[in-house]
Design an enzyme around this catalytic site. Structure first.
Site, mmCIF file in Angstrom:
data_model
loop_
_atom_site.group_PDB
_atom_site.id
_atom_site.type_symbol
_atom_site.label_atom_id
_atom_site.label_comp_id
_atom_site.label_asym_id
_atom_site.label_seq_id
_atom_site.Cartn_x
_atom_site.Cartn_y
_atom_site.Cartn_z
ATOM 1 N N LYS A 1 10.199 -3.592 -9.282
ATOM 2 C CA LYS A 1 10.009 -3.776 -7.819
ATOM 3 C C LYS A 1 11.137 -4.042 -6.974
ATOM 4 O O LYS A 1 12.095 -4.538 -7.781
ATOM 5 C CB LYS A 1 8.768 -4.812 -7.616
ATOM 6 C CG LYS A 1 7.965 -4.591 -6.229
ATOM 7 C CD LYS A 1 6.826 -3.796 -6.604
ATOM 8 C CE LYS A 1 5.903 -3.872 -5.284
ATOM 9 N NZ LYS A 1 4.714 -2.783 -5.359
ATOM 10 N N GLY B 1 -8.242 -0.983 5.292
ATOM 11 C CA GLY B 1 -6.913 -0.433 5.152
ATOM 12 C C GLY B 1 -6.928 0.725 4.497
ATOM 13 O O GLY B 1 -8.000 1.585 4.150
ATOM 14 N N VAL C 1 -6.738 1.576 1.524
ATOM 15 C CA VAL C 1 -7.486 2.123 0.109
ATOM 16 C C VAL C 1 -9.031 1.560 0.721
ATOM 17 O O VAL C 1 -9.864 2.600 0.329
ATOM 18 C CB VAL C 1 -7.082 1.032 -0.625
ATOM 19 C CG1 VAL C 1 -8.065 1.214 -2.136
ATOM 20 C CG2 VAL C 1 -5.782 1.403 -1.326
HETATM 21 P P1 NAI Z 1 -3.333 -2.050 3.842
HETATM 22 O O1 NAI Z 1 -2.139 -2.728 4.535
HETATM 23 O O2 NAI Z 1 -3.482 -0.368 4.448
HETATM 24 O O3 NAI Z 1 -4.752 -2.417 4.202
HETATM 25 C C1 NAI Z 1 -5.134 -3.991 4.074
HETATM 26 C C2 NAI Z 1 -6.049 -4.188 5.141
HETATM 27 O O4 NAI Z 1 -6.577 -5.550 4.744
HETATM 28 C C3 NAI Z 1 -5.460 -4.185 6.401
HETATM 29 O O5 NAI Z 1 -6.519 -3.394 7.244
HETATM 30 C C4 NAI Z 1 -5.671 -5.781 6.727
HETATM 31 O O6 NAI Z 1 -5.871 -5.762 8.318
HETATM 32 C C5 NAI Z 1 -6.782 -6.291 6.106
HETATM 33 N N1 NAI Z 1 -6.709 -7.645 5.742
HETATM 34 C C6 NAI Z 1 -5.569 -8.575 5.453
HETATM 35 N N2 NAI Z 1 -6.048 -9.723 5.368
HETATM 36 C C7 NAI Z 1 -7.195 -9.843 5.377
HETATM 37 C C8 NAI Z 1 -8.236 -10.934 5.273
HETATM 38 N N3 NAI Z 1 -8.188 -11.936 4.959
HETATM 39 N N4 NAI Z 1 -9.506 -10.368 5.249
HETATM 40 C C9 NAI Z 1 -10.040 -9.083 5.530
HETATM 41 N N5 NAI Z 1 -9.191 -8.156 5.871
HETATM 42 C C10 NAI Z 1 -7.705 -8.450 5.587
HETATM 43 O O7 NAI Z 1 -3.167 -1.884 2.336
HETATM 44 P P2 NAI Z 1 -3.677 -1.012 1.245
HETATM 45 O O8 NAI Z 1 -2.882 0.123 1.058
HETATM 46 O O9 NAI Z 1 -5.062 -0.568 1.576
HETATM 47 O O10 NAI Z 1 -3.580 -1.897 -0.232
HETATM 48 C C11 NAI Z 1 -4.843 -2.914 -0.043
HETATM 49 C C12 NAI Z 1 -4.297 -3.727 -1.365
HETATM 50 O O11 NAI Z 1 -4.421 -3.096 -2.464
HETATM 51 C C13 NAI Z 1 -2.872 -4.440 -1.318
HETATM 52 O O12 NAI Z 1 -3.248 -5.643 -1.992
HETATM 53 C C14 NAI Z 1 -2.247 -3.429 -2.226
HETATM 54 O O13 NAI Z 1 -1.251 -4.026 -2.703
HETATM 55 C C15 NAI Z 1 -3.178 -2.834 -2.926
HETATM 56 N N6 NAI Z 1 -2.620 -1.753 -3.789
HETATM 57 C C16 NAI Z 1 -2.748 -0.504 -2.828
HETATM 58 C C17 NAI Z 1 -2.365 0.787 -3.542
HETATM 59 C C18 NAI Z 1 -2.173 1.697 -2.748
HETATM 60 O O14 NAI Z 1 -2.120 2.967 -3.247
HETATM 61 N N7 NAI Z 1 -2.266 1.637 -1.366
HETATM 62 C C19 NAI Z 1 -1.948 0.709 -4.771
HETATM 63 C C20 NAI Z 1 -2.273 -0.207 -5.597
HETATM 64 C C21 NAI Z 1 -2.568 -1.792 -5.036
#
Ligand code: NAI
Length: 365
Positions: free
Chosen positions: A81, A182, A184
Site C-alpha cells: 500500500k 458511498g 460501494v
Molecule cells: P466512499 O468514500 O465512496 O464511501 C464511504 C461512505 O461512508 C461515504 O458516503 C461516507 O460519507 C460514509 N460514512 C463515513 N463514515 C460514516 C459513518 N460513521 N456512518 C455512516 N456513513 C459513514 O468509500 P467506498 O469506496 O464506498 O468504500 C467503502 C469502504 O469499503 C471503505 O472502508 C473502503 O476502504 C472499502 N473498500 C472499498 C473498495 C472499493 O472498490 N471502493 C474495495 C475494498 C474495500
C-alpha cells in the site's frame, strides 16, 4: 527531480520507504508487507494526515490487510500500500503525481499502485506518465472503478451468510442494514433493492443518505444508530474499527458482511462476535472483488470483465468453505481466514506463475 528516499525498518514488513521530493511537495510512504506470492498491489491513499506517524500507522495496517486479501483470493499478488500526505482537494498536482510515479519505479515492479481514497482513475492516468507500475485505469482503456466489483462481492458475502444460517441464500424479505452509501454502499443498495431485500441505510452525508433512501425505498437512520438496528445482516461499508468491545455487545444483527476494510478493531473482537453467535464474513474476502478486477487488467490477455466477474463469484464458495473450517476447528471465521492465508504463504500456494503485463508503459506511449 530530486527524489529522496529513506528506508524505515519495520519488523514483519519486507520494505517500507519514505519518499520526499521538494519541487512537487511530495511526501509519501510505500509499504511492502509481503511479495511472497507475487508483486504487491495496493492503492495509493492521498490524505492530509495530521502527522507522519499517523500516515505510517495507516500504510502499515493497510498493506498487511492487502496481503490477506490477495492470499485468500489467490490472484497471485502480494500485499502492499502507499500513502501520499497531501490534501487531495488542494495539493494533488500533476507534478506531485508524476513524482510519486518515480517513487513507484524504485521498486522495479515489486510495488504496483492503484486508486484509493483521494486518488481517482484519472490520477492513475497521470501517474502512468512516469511509471508503468500502476493499475485501475479508467473504463475506456482498463478495468475502471473497482467499486462495482466490490459491491458484487459484498452481495455474495451477504448471500453466503444467509446460506450458512438459513440454508438458502435469497435476500428477498431479509432486512439488510448498510452503514455508508458511498461508492460501494449505494451500488450494493441498488442490487439488494431489485432482489427484494428490506433496506435500512445510514450515511454521515445526509444528502447522500436521503437520495438513496428515496431511490431504493430504504429506511434512513442516524449514523450513531445504524450498527444497532435490528436486521438479518449488517453490512459495514464505511469506516474500519467499528466492530469492537463497545459496539459488539449492542449489535442487533444475525450476521455481518460488508465492504469496509479492517472492520474489527482487534483480532480478538472476532471471538466476541462468535461468543454472541453473530456470523462474521471476513472483510478482506468479502471486499476482494475490487482487487480481483484490477489484477485482471494486468493479465497478458488483457482486461476481460466477464473473467473478472467469474473470478469474483469465487468469493461465495470461499466464504462457505471458511465457515465450514471455522466450525470444524472451533475458531472464529476471521481466525480461520488468517490461518488459511498464513498457510498458503508459508507453502507458496497461489504464487504467481504468469508474468504481469504492463501495457500502459509510458516508454511505449
Ligand atoms: P466512499 O468514500 O465512496 O464511501 C464511504 C461512505 O461512508 C461515504 O458516503 C461516507 O460519507 C460514509 N460514512 C463515513 N463514515 C460514516 C459513518 N460513521 N456512518 C455512516 N456513513 C459513514 O468509500 P467506498 O469506496 O464506498 O468504500 C467503502 C469502504 O469499503 C471503505 O472502508 C473502503 O476502504 C472499502 N473498500 C472499498 C473498495 C472499493 O472498490 N471502493 C474495495 C475494498 C474495500
Amino acid at each position: 527531480m530530486n527524489l529522496k528516499q529513506e528506508l524505515i525498518e519495520v519488523s514483519g514488513y519486507e520494505k517500507v520507504v519514505k519518499f520526499e521530493e521538494k519541487g512537487s511537495g511530495l511526501i509519501a510512504i510505500v509499504a511492502l508487507h509481503s511479495t511472497k506470492l507475487g508483486p504487491g498491489i495496493g492503492g495509493t491513499r492521498i490524505y492530509p494526515y495530521a502527522t507522519f506517524d499517523q500516515a505510517l500507522v495507516d500504510v502499515l495496517r493497510l498493506s498487511k490487510s492487502m496481503t490477506y486479501k490477495a492470499g485468500i483470493t489467490q490472484v497471485g499478488v502480494g500485499g502492499s500500500k502507499s500513502v501520499i500526505i497531501a490534501d487531495p482537494n488542494t495539493q494533488k498536482t500533476p507534478q506531485l503525481l508524476k513524482a510519486f510515479g518515480e517513487a513507484v519505479n524504485t521498486f522495479e515492479g515489486q510495488y504496483i499502485c492503484a486508486e484509493d481514497i483521494g486518488c481517482t482513475p484519472e490520477n492513475i492516468d497521470e501517474i502512468l506518465k512516469t511509471t508503468k507500475y500502476a493499475c485501475g485505469v479508467h473504463n475506456l482503456r482498463g478495468s475502471g472503478n473497482p467499486s462495482a466489483f466490490t459491491a458484487w462481492g459484498t452481495l455474495l458475502g451477504i448471500r453466503s451468510v444467509l446460506q450458512e444460517m438459513d440454508g438458502e441464500d435469497s435476500v428477498q424479505g431479509k432486512t439488510i442494514a448498510i452503514q455508508g452509501v458511498g461508492s460501494v454502499g449505494w451500488r450494493l443498495a441498488e442490487k439488494l433493492f431489485w432482489l427484494g431485500a428490506k433496506l435500512v441505510i445510514s450515511d454521515i452525508n445526509t444528502n447522500v443518505a436521503k437520495r438513496y433512501s428515496h431511490a431504493y425505498g430504504a429506511q434512513m437512520v442516524d449514523p450513531e444508530d445504524i450498527l444497532f438496528e435490528k436486521c438479518d445482516v449488517l453490512s459495514p461499508c464505511a469506516m474500519g474499527g467499528i466492530l469492537n468491545p463497545h459496539s459488539i455487545p449492542h449489535l442487533n444483527c444475525r450476521a455481518i458482511a460488508g465492504a469496509a476494510n479492517n472492520q474489527l478493531l482487534h483480532h480478538s473482537d472476532a471471538d466476541l462476535l462468535m461468543q454472541r453467535g453473530i456470523l462474521y464474513a471476513p472483510d478482506f474476502l468479502v471486499n476482494a472483488g475490487g482487487l480481483i478486477n484490477v489484477v485482471n487488467e494486468l493479465c497478458v490477455a488483457g482486461y476481460n470483465a466477464n473473467k473478472a466477474k467469474e473470478m469474483t463469484q469465487g468469493i461465495y464458495d470461499q466464504l462457505l468453505y471458511l465457515y465450514e473450517i471455522a466450525q470444524q476447528q472451533g475458531v472464529s471465521t476471521h481466525q480461520a481466514a488468517v490461518d488459511l492465508v498464513d498457510y498458503r504463504i508459508d507453502n507458496n500456494i497461489g504464487k504467481r506463475t504468469e508474468e504481469l503485463c504492463f501495457r500502459f508503459d509510458p516508454a511505449l506511449a
